[in-house]
Structure formats: structure tokens, C-alpha cells
Design a protein around this motif. Structure first.
Motif, PDB file in Angstrom:
ATOM      1  N   UNK A  70      -4.415 -23.464  17.462  1.00  0.00           N
ATOM      2  CA  UNK A  70      -5.214 -22.678  18.410  1.00  0.00           C
ATOM      3  C   UNK A  70      -4.455 -22.368  19.697  1.00  0.00           C
ATOM      4  N   UNK A  71      -3.477 -23.198  20.011  1.00  0.00           N
ATOM      5  CA  UNK A  71      -2.848 -23.118  21.331  1.00  0.00           C
ATOM      6  C   UNK A  71      -1.611 -22.246  21.385  1.00  0.00           C
ATOM      7  N   UNK A  72      -1.046 -21.903  20.240  1.00  0.00           N
ATOM      8  CA  UNK A  72       0.111 -21.016  20.197  1.00  0.00           C
ATOM      9  C   UNK A  72      -0.178 -19.974  19.112  1.00  0.00           C
ATOM     10  N   UNK A  73       0.698 -19.004  18.963  1.00  0.00           N
ATOM     11  CA  UNK A  73       0.437 -17.933  17.994  1.00  0.00           C
ATOM     12  C   UNK A  73       0.653 -18.352  16.558  1.00  0.00           C
ATOM     13  N   UNK A  74       0.633 -17.370  15.678  1.00  0.00           N
ATOM     14  CA  UNK A  74       0.736 -17.595  14.231  1.00  0.00           C
ATOM     15  C   UNK A  74       1.133 -16.276  13.581  1.00  0.00           C
ATOM     16  N   UNK A  75       1.584 -16.346  12.324  1.00  0.00           N
ATOM     17  CA  UNK A  75       1.868 -15.108  11.603  1.00  0.00           C
ATOM     18  C   UNK A  75       0.532 -14.508  11.175  1.00  0.00           C
ATOM     19  N   UNK A  76       0.277 -13.232  11.555  1.00  0.00           N
ATOM     20  CA  UNK A  76      -1.053 -12.690  11.313  1.00  0.00           C
ATOM     21  C   UNK A  76      -1.342 -12.421   9.838  1.00  0.00           C
ATOM     22  N   UNK A  77      -2.589 -12.578   9.500  1.00  0.00           N
ATOM     23  CA  UNK A  77      -3.144 -12.132   8.224  1.00  0.00           C
ATOM     24  C   UNK A  77      -2.852 -10.631   8.115  1.00  0.00           C
ATOM     25  N   UNK A  78      -2.263 -10.220   7.006  1.00  0.00           N
ATOM     26  CA  UNK A  78      -1.771  -8.849   6.878  1.00  0.00           C
ATOM     27  C   UNK A  78      -2.165  -8.270   5.526  1.00  0.00           C
ATOM     28  N   UNK A  79      -2.726  -7.080   5.538  1.00  0.00           N
ATOM     29  CA  UNK A  79      -3.063  -6.381   4.299  1.00  0.00           C
ATOM     30  C   UNK A  79      -2.223  -5.109   4.243  1.00  0.00           C
ATOM     31  N   UNK A  80      -1.513  -4.928   3.142  1.00  0.00           N
ATOM     32  CA  UNK A  80      -0.638  -3.760   3.018  1.00  0.00           C
ATOM     33  C   UNK A  80      -0.918  -3.018   1.725  1.00  0.00           C
ATOM     34  N   UNK A  81      -0.813  -1.713   1.814  1.00  0.00           N
ATOM     35  CA  UNK A  81      -0.860  -0.900   0.608  1.00  0.00           C
ATOM     36  C   UNK A  81       0.496  -0.208   0.463  1.00  0.00           C
ATOM     37  N   UNK A  82       1.117  -0.404  -0.673  1.00  0.00           N
ATOM     38  CA  UNK A  82       2.429   0.205  -0.908  1.00  0.00           C
ATOM     39  C   UNK A  82       2.336   1.077  -2.147  1.00  0.00           C
ATOM     40  N   UNK A  83       2.717   2.335  -1.989  1.00  0.00           N
ATOM     41  CA  UNK A  83       2.697   3.279  -3.108  1.00  0.00           C
ATOM     42  C   UNK A  83       4.093   3.860  -3.260  1.00  0.00           C
ATOM     43  N   UNK A  84       4.653   3.717  -4.458  1.00  0.00           N
ATOM     44  CA  UNK A  84       5.989   4.243  -4.736  1.00  0.00           C
ATOM     45  C   UNK A  84       5.898   5.238  -5.877  1.00  0.00           C
ATOM     46  N   UNK A  85       6.590   6.346  -5.747  1.00  0.00           N
ATOM     47  CA  UNK A  85       6.673   7.314  -6.834  1.00  0.00           C
ATOM     48  C   UNK A  85       8.138   7.529  -7.176  1.00  0.00           C
ATOM     49  N   UNK A  86       8.437   7.626  -8.469  1.00  0.00           N
ATOM     50  CA  UNK A  86       9.834   7.805  -8.883  1.00  0.00           C
ATOM     51  C   UNK A  86       9.919   8.723 -10.087  1.00  0.00           C
ATOM     52  N   UNK A  87      11.086   9.288 -10.257  1.00  0.00           N
ATOM     53  CA  UNK A  87      11.358  10.084 -11.453  1.00  0.00           C
ATOM     54  C   UNK A  87      11.755   9.133 -12.592  1.00  0.00           C
ATOM     55  N   UNK A  88      11.869   9.685 -13.789  1.00  0.00           N
ATOM     56  CA  UNK A  88      12.169   8.880 -14.974  1.00  0.00           C
ATOM     57  C   UNK A  88      13.482   8.101 -14.832  1.00  0.00           C
ATOM     58  N   UNK A  89      14.444   8.679 -14.115  1.00  0.00           N
ATOM     59  CA  UNK A  89      15.733   7.987 -13.951  1.00  0.00           C
ATOM     60  C   UNK A  89      15.712   6.969 -12.799  1.00  0.00           C
ATOM     61  N   UNK A  90      14.535   6.728 -12.246  1.00  0.00           N
ATOM     62  CA  UNK A  90      14.410   5.678 -11.242  1.00  0.00           C
ATOM     63  C   UNK A  90      14.699   6.125  -9.818  1.00  0.00           C
ATOM     64  N   UNK A  91      14.811   7.436  -9.604  1.00  0.00           N
ATOM     65  CA  UNK A  91      15.043   7.931  -8.240  1.00  0.00           C
ATOM     66  C   UNK A  91      13.724   7.927  -7.483  1.00  0.00           C
TER      67      UNK A  91
END
Ligand code: MOS
Length: 705
Positions: A272-293
Motif C-alpha cells: 500500500x505504501x509504494x507503487x506496483x506494476x499495474x493491472x494491464x489489459x491488452x488487445x493485440x491484433x496481427x495480420x500477415x500474408x501467407x509468407x509470414x510478412x
């Protein structure tokens, strides 16, 4: 001349002091006439103090003073900007009014003759509250963009939305990191002692000058009148970068008592007396071509913060340059709640953001039926596509190759659940790592003495990475003296100023200052004595030669993108009946510029890698949504990795990297990169072992059954 010391595996110069108990930590300084303080903390998350009855506490044995908002000194709380950009808003003002904004907020301070008397009296302070509805559950809060510099919180290049929609292969997932607390061995502690209007603080801190300036601003006195002493720090991981409210409380207690006061936070209070790593919610969306680009990256995240400060960290920075991609969108938001302000925790931002990005990359590799190393190699950028600058150096390819080879990655059967050892499911996973090269203005002084020894100093900290040792090495190497003849001193505001002992910048910044000061002193001594060897020169001169040097970055940040890069490979064994994961092997390879002390650097790296095991499998500050209380605010229930959790095989490889652009020493910093990538590598290995993708840390057995 002595042999070069930079690059040598010198053992810790302060090792003996530490293992024999002779090193003095903040709570251990002997100060005469010392009184002890205990803090009364709010048990509600939002509201006002309706009444506070201190009568019984004041009558309790040994009590010197009980301070509440009704009798506390009105403090100046002048503006003071400490950490760069971490928290916008107004810091918590202690004992200044009846407002309560979070669970565990300090609401009274007891000063007594002994610690036991102070703790007892704190327990009999009677408080009633006027409760107000509290928001302590991030799911019930709408995230908002941080105020100020809106351009930094949402960044777009290309056409990320249409590129994602058109991509042949797509991954779009949500990844969750719980709140994590720093759990250094040493508890936070401050001893405060006033001499008139001057204050001496013995404190646990990663930045002595910041504490002096913060407390000066809080009390409305001159910063020169505050001396902060902090020679040893028993771990901190970012928690001691800020000056937290208990330092003000200790100084306030000492002022009221008219005596030196010691305040030590209990393990529970550290939640309670010092900070902390915050609770974090992330959405990650990746799109690639067939060759992995990669065709598109969309990465957004939001994090908890307090109602009085907006804490932000570099959550999405790496996403913008780590992998090559023409269409990128990042958006960083915050969720203000009735909690105390989070803070930097080891690789702040990078460790969290890369958990989502590198998990999503693995999911994409699975979708493409492509080796995850190959996927990364196919998206290796030639330059920083976000800043549109060349990298000063970038050794990702070498790191993937070196770590994969050492690990034996070529033997991997890509199919999930395909590898076994007895009953155990075996999984191999990997992830990339990166952390910025940070170099900040720093000063150091070198004094050459007639007896052929040298004293070198800077107001740096050493929370464990080995700063005492590496600075002694740099000094001895530069002066051309045997290491035993050089005494380095740190951790005192009377010494030349150093930047925060964080952001992995100490070696780059303080190291460069030490080197510059020693060069100046050496050149001066040699010139004056007409000698070409320091011991000879000092003998001839018979007087002290002193030199101070200041270093600062130039315009290289405008010309280069500067980061350390790495790769981490992990083997896990998952018990299919119990859901328990053991990490059996880890190999990390890092391109981090020059390595000053391979032994200590390896120690840093395995520390970070083991920290990553905690992040992946164990660490979770469980917050009760009814009142913001941390239900496991102790080391019995908040699990951190111990020796038995560390894999028997931990390999650290430093790939050869000479970077003339970063700073005079050519170092990129090693403290934090080793944590980055570990959690996704473990999560990816668990998927490979079990076929189950867990997107919420920590990956505890219940999530695998
Ligand atoms: Mo580190 S989180 O910058 O101490």
C-alpha cells in the motif's frame, strides 16, 4: 600499466560486507535518541474520515506523539517533478485533510519510544469513516486517454484497420497481466533527523537527490538543507525510484517529536505504501500474408491508475519498432480508480507490452504453420520504422541464432503435445526482448592521493546490480591502478549528482562520468608530474589531484534509434494431471553493447530471467474488488520464485556488439532487458507443451486443467 579491467569478471567489491552483515541498510543506521513510528492506514477505499479518536493511543505506554489530519503541520507540497513523465497529477498529501482515496492510505502517525509501543498505539487509534462508492475493479471502469501530449497515446502509421481486415492470416486476442508488487528483501525504511531547518534522511532509495528535492518541496525548505544517505539498497526493482509518502511521514514525525524518528514499512504495508506494476489489459491484433510478412499490427492496452495521478509506462513502445510492419496502430489508455498510484517495476512497460506482442507473434506463427524464429526473421526491420532512424546497432539476428543453437531449437517438433518426458508434457517456446538504451546527464569526481590510491565518487545507487563493483572497475581501468587501490563511494547527496538508478541507465551514465573524471584526473596528474604512470606521478607530486566531470548525451538520439535487443528460449515441463509448470531450461542471448563485468552481468540476466518466471507463473497481487484490499499482501501468499523454481540450466550469451554511438562507454544497459520476453516465452512453451493458450498471467495450475 595494469591489465585492462573493463570486460573482466571481477567479484563484487562489496560482497564481503554484504555476506558478513557489515553493509548498513537504511533501517540499520545507529542514530542516538531514536524514536520509532507506526502508520495507521485507511481500511476503506473511498470516503472521508468521520472521526478519529486518539485518546487511548496518546495514553499508551511510550507514546510521544499521535499525528492526524486535525493536528498535523500544514505542509507546503510545492511542485516537484521527479521521475520523468511517469505520473501526471498531484502526489498524495499525507495527513492534510479528511479525504480517503484508497485502501491503505496513511491517516495517522504514531511516534513512540519503541517500535512495539508505536505499533500498539497505532492499533488503538479509533477511526470511523463516511464511506463513498469505490471503484477498485478495472472491468467496471471505462479507460481514457491520459491527459497531455495526446499524440503520444495513440499512434498510427499506414492503414492498420484495412490492412488487418485484408490480411490472409490474422490473430486478435486479449492478454491480461494482474497487478504485481515489487518484493525486494529489504523493506522500505527511513530515519529522519532534523538539526534546526536542516534534515538528514537515511533512506532506501534509487535516487538520493530526488528524495532530497521531493522532501524539500514538501516541507518548503531548500534542497541543500536535506541530506540523503543511502549506501546500500536491498533490491528495489523500480519501487524506490520515487520518494513515497512514508518519507514525508518520517520527517513529519521527527519534527513533531523533536527527535530522530525511524519508520520501517512492514511487508504488508509495502503493498500500500509504494507503487506496483499495474493491472494491464491488452488487445493485440496481427495480420500477415501467407509468407509470414506482417501486414498490420494493432495493439492497445489500458492500465489501472489512481484518482490523483495518471501513471503511464512504455507499454506499447516496442510494438512500434521491434518488427517490420507498414501498418501499425497503438493506443494506450488508463483506468483511474480508488487505488494508490502504480509505478515502474522492472522493465516497466516493455515487459508488459511484449507479453502481449510476443504471445500474439507465437499465435501467428502457429496460424501460419511457421517456426516462430523464422517468423521473426522474416519481419526483421532494416531501421526503426517508427522514428524513421537507423538503429545504432541491432543484434537480433545474432541473438536468435546464438540462443537457438545453444538451446538446440532445431530439434523441436512443432506440433503441440508432441514432446514428452515420462508423464510430463515438454514445451519449447521463445520470444524476443528489447529495452531502450538510456543515457542521462551524470557527474562524478576522482581524487588521486599521494599514497597512490584513488577515491572516486558519484551519488549513484546500487540496488544490487553491482554498481559499486563496475564503477570501481571503470575507475581503476581508466586510472591504470590496481582495483584494490580504488575506492568508489555512492549513495549520498553530498556527492556529484547521478540520474535515477533505473531505466538500466547507471552503467551508461554514471560509468561514462566516472571514466571522464578519472581521465581528467589522470591526465592532469601525469602532465603536472611529467610522468607516464599514475603511481609514479602521485609519488612525485605529493598532493591531492582532484577532477570532476559531467557527461550528457549529445544529438545522437536525433540520428539513431538506440536499444538493446535479445532473445529468450525456454523449456517447460507441465504435469498433465496437476497442471503444474516447471521451467527446466532457459537460454537468453543479448546484444547490449559492451559488457563491463561478465560475471555480474550474467548475474543480472539470470535475476531478470528468474523474475520472468515469477511474472509468468506466480506473481499476482489479488485485489478484493469490494474494498481494494490486497488479500495476499505477504510473502507466504504472494508467490515469488525461489531457488527451487529456478531452472538447473540458465545460459546467458552476450553477443559481440560494438556500438560507438550510444555513449562513451559503449554500454546499452542490462538491468531490465532480461525480464522482457520471459513471460511470453514461457506462455508460448506452455502452449507447445499442452496445446492450451493461456492469455492471463500468472499461468497457475488451475488455468491448465
Ligand atoms: Mo527500474 S523499473 O527503472 O528500477
Amino acid at each position: 600499466m595494469t591489465a585492462a579491467l573493463i570486460g573482466k569478471s571481477v567479484s563484487r567489491v562489496d560482497g564481503r560486507l554484504k555476506v558478513t552483515g557489515a553493509a548498513t541498510y537504511a533501517a540499520e543506521f545507529e542514530v542516538p535518541n531514536l524514536a520509532h513510528a507506526a502508520v495507521v492506514r485507511s481500511i476503506v477505499a473511498n470516503g472521508r474520515i468521520a472521526s478519529i479518536d486518539t485518546a487511548e493511543a496518546e495514553r499508551a505506554p511510550g507514546v510521544i506523539a499521535v499525528v492526524t489530519h486535525s493536528n498535523a503541520l500544514r505542509l507546503a507540497y510545492q511542485p516537484h517533478k521527479g521521475l520523468p513523465d511517469a505520473a501526471v497529477g498531484e502526489r498524495l498529501h499525507v495527513l492534510q485533510d479528511d479525504r480517503v482515496t484508497h485502501q491503505g492510505q496513511p491517516i495517522a502517525l504514531v511516534v513512540a519510544e519503541t517500535l512495539e509501543q508505536a505499533v500498539y498505539a497505532a492499533e488503538v487509534v479509533r477511526v470511523t469513516y463516511r464511506h463513498e462508492a469505490a471503484s477498485t475493479d478495472m472491468e467496471s471502469v471505462d479507460p481514457v486517454l491520459p491527459t497531455g501530449k495526446p499524440a503520444e497515446w495513440e499512434i498510427r502509421r499506414g492503414e492498420p484497420d484495412s490492412a488487418f481486415e485484408q490480411a490472409e492470416f490474422r490473430v486478435d486476442q486479449t492478454y491480461v497481466i494482474p497487478r504485481e508488487n515489487h518484493n525486494p528483501i529489504e523493506m522500505f525504511a527511513t530515519i529522519a533527523s532534523w538539526q534546526g531547518d536542516s534534515l538528514t534522511l537515511w533512506d532506501k532509495t534509487q535516487w538520493v537527490h530526488n528524495v532530497a528535492e521531493e522532501i524539500a518541496a514538501v516541507f518548503g525548505i531548500a534542497a541543500e538543507n536535506v541530506r540523503v544517505i543511502s549506501p546500500f539498497v536491498g533490491g528495489a526493482f523500480g519501487s524506490a525510484l520515487r520518494c513515497w509518502p512514508h518519507v514525508t511521514l518520517a520527517a513529519l514525525g521527527a519534527r513533531v517529536a523533536g527527535r530522530p524518528v525511524k519508520l520501517v514499512l512492514s511487508r504488508r504495508e509495502m503493498y500500500y505504501g509504494v507503487g506496483y506494476r499495474p493491472h494491464t489489459v491488452q488487445r493485440a491484433a496481427l495480420g500477415a500474408s501467407r509468407d509470414g510478412q506482417l501486414q498490420a499490427i494493432r495493439h492497445e492496452g489500458h492500465q489501472e491508475t489512481s484518482t490523483y495521478e495518471e501513471f503511464t509506462e512504455a507499454l506499447l513502445s516496442a510494438t512500434r519498432f521491434l518488427h517490420s510492419c507498414p501498418n501499425v496502430h497503438t493506443r494506450h489508455r488508463i483506468a483511474p480508480m480508488n487505488v494508490h498510484t502504480p509505478t515502474y517495476m522492472r522493465a516497466p512497460g516493455e515487459a508488459s507490452g511484449m507479453y502481449a506482442l510476443e504471445s500474439a507473434m507465437d499465435e501467428l506463427a502457429v496460424a501460419l504453420n511457421m517456426d516462430p524464429v523464422e517468423l521473426r526473421l522474416r519481419n526483421e526491420p532494416d531501421r526503426d520504422e517508427f522514428k524513421d532512424l537507423p538503429f545504432s546497432s541491432r543484434s537480433t539476428r545474432e541473438c536468435y541464432r546464438a540462443a537457438a543453437e545453444r538451446f538446440g531449437w532445431a530439434q523441436r517438433n512443432a506440433a503441440p503435445r508432441s514432446m514428452r518426458d515420462g508423464r510430463s508434457l515438454i514445451g519449447w517456446g521463445m520470444a524476443s526482448a528489447t529495452y531502450p538504451m538510456n543515457y542521462a546527464p551524470a557527474s562524478a569526481m576522482a581524487r588521486l592521493l599521494p599514497d597512490g590510491t584513488a577515491e572516486v565518487m558519484s551519488a549513484a545507487s546500487d540496488m544490487g546490480p553491482g554498481t559499486w563493483t563496475s564503477m570501481t572497475q571503470v575507475a581503476a581501468d581508466t586510472l591504470g591502478l590496481p582495483i584494490e587501490r580504488v575506492k568508489f563511494t555512492l549513495g549520498d547527496t553530498r556527492l556529484p549528482r547521478a540520474p535515477i538508478h533505473g531505466g538500466s541507465m547507471t552503467m551508461a551514465s554514471v560509468g561514462s562520468a566516472v571514466q571522464a573524471a578519472c581521465r581528467k584526473a589522470r591526465d592532469d596528474a601525469l602532465a603536472r608530474a611529467g610522468a607516464n604512470e599514475i603511481e609514479e606521478a602521485m609519488k612525485r607530486l605529493g598532493q591531492v589531484i582532484e577532477a570532476t566531470a559531467d557527461v550528457a548525451p549529445g544529438d545522437e538520439t536525433k540520428r539513431f534509434s538506440m536499444h538493446a535487443f535479445g532473445a529468450v528460449f525456454v523449456e517447460v515441463a507441465v504435469d498433465p494431471d496437476l497442471g503444474e509448470t516447471r521451467v527446466r531450461r532457459m537460454v537468453g542471448a543479448y546484444g547490449a553493447g559492451r559488457v563491463v563485468n561478465p560475471k555480474i552481468a550474467r548475474s543480472q540476466c539470470i535475476g531478470g530471467m528468474i523474475g520472468g518466471i515469477g511474472m509468468a507463473l506466480m506473481e499476482h497481487s489479488v485485489v478484493d474488488p469490494r474494498n481494494g484490499r490486497v488479500t495476499n499482501a505477504n510473502l507466504a501468499e504472494y508467490a515469488v520464485p525461489v531457488h527451487a523454481d529456478a531452472p538447473p540450466v540458465m545460459d546467458v550469451i552476450f553477443v559481440d556488439e560494438h556500438d560507438p554511438h550510444v555513449n562513451p562507454l559503449g554500454v546499452k544497459g542490462l538491468g531490465e532487458i532480461a525480464l522482457v520476453g520471459v513471460a511470453p516465452a514461457i506462455a508460448n512453451a506452455i502452449f507447445h507443451a499442452t496445446g492450451k493458450r493461456v492469455r492471463e498471467l500468472p499461468i497457475t495450475p488451475d488455468k491448465l486443467l
